[in-house]
Design an enzyme around this catalytic site. Sequence first.
Site, PDB file in Angstrom:
ATOM      1  N   ALA A  91      38.726  45.385  25.319  1.00 34.10           N
ATOM      2  CA  ALA A  91      39.826  46.261  24.483  1.00 34.10           C
ATOM      3  C   ALA A  91      41.026  46.169  25.366  1.00 34.10           C
ATOM      4  O   ALA A  91      40.758  46.054  26.694  1.00 34.10           O
ATOM      5  CB  ALA A  91      39.195  47.692  24.293  1.00 34.10           C
ATOM      6  N   ASP A  92      42.185  46.512  24.883  1.00 34.68           N
ATOM      7  CA  ASP A  92      43.212  46.535  25.826  1.00 34.68           C
ATOM      8  C   ASP A  92      44.204  47.787  24.993  1.00 34.68           C
ATOM      9  O   ASP A  92      44.129  48.147  23.619  1.00 34.68           O
ATOM     10  CB  ASP A  92      43.991  45.243  25.534  1.00 34.68           C
ATOM     11  CG  ASP A  92      45.149  45.448  26.376  1.00 34.68           C
ATOM     12  OD1 ASP A  92      45.123  45.503  27.679  1.00 34.68           O
ATOM     13  OD2 ASP A  92      46.405  45.143  26.080  1.00 34.68           O
ATOM     14  N   THR A  93      44.732  48.405  25.761  1.00 32.97           N
ATOM     15  CA  THR A  93      45.888  49.530  25.326  1.00 32.97           C
ATOM     16  C   THR A  93      47.457  48.790  25.918  1.00 32.97           C
ATOM     17  O   THR A  93      47.365  48.709  27.198  1.00 32.97           O
ATOM     18  CB  THR A  93      45.373  50.920  25.746  1.00 32.97           C
ATOM     19  OG1 THR A  93      44.072  51.009  25.553  1.00 32.97           O
ATOM     20  CG2 THR A  93      46.435  51.797  25.589  1.00 32.97           C
TER      21      THR A  93
END
Length: 80
Positions: free
Chosen positions: A68-70
Amino acid sequence: MKIILASTSPRRKDLMDLAKIDYEIMASRFDEKVDINLSLQEQSKEIAYGKAKEVFENTQSDRTVIGADTLVIVNGKQFG
């Protein structure tokens, strides 16, 4: 099947715990530099995929790896 979270983010850990998913954490060593010509959505997807792929390639057995990445954007400026 083993589930691996390719992140050491406390927030992602909280989400996995909230979902009552049995998993292990393994930090990814993926270099998060991306092509700035990509859209923000594509940059985020590329990083998430890269994290998961790096962990998958360095583990064995029957497993699913979650990456995941934000990206944070304030007033049009991107912060990480």
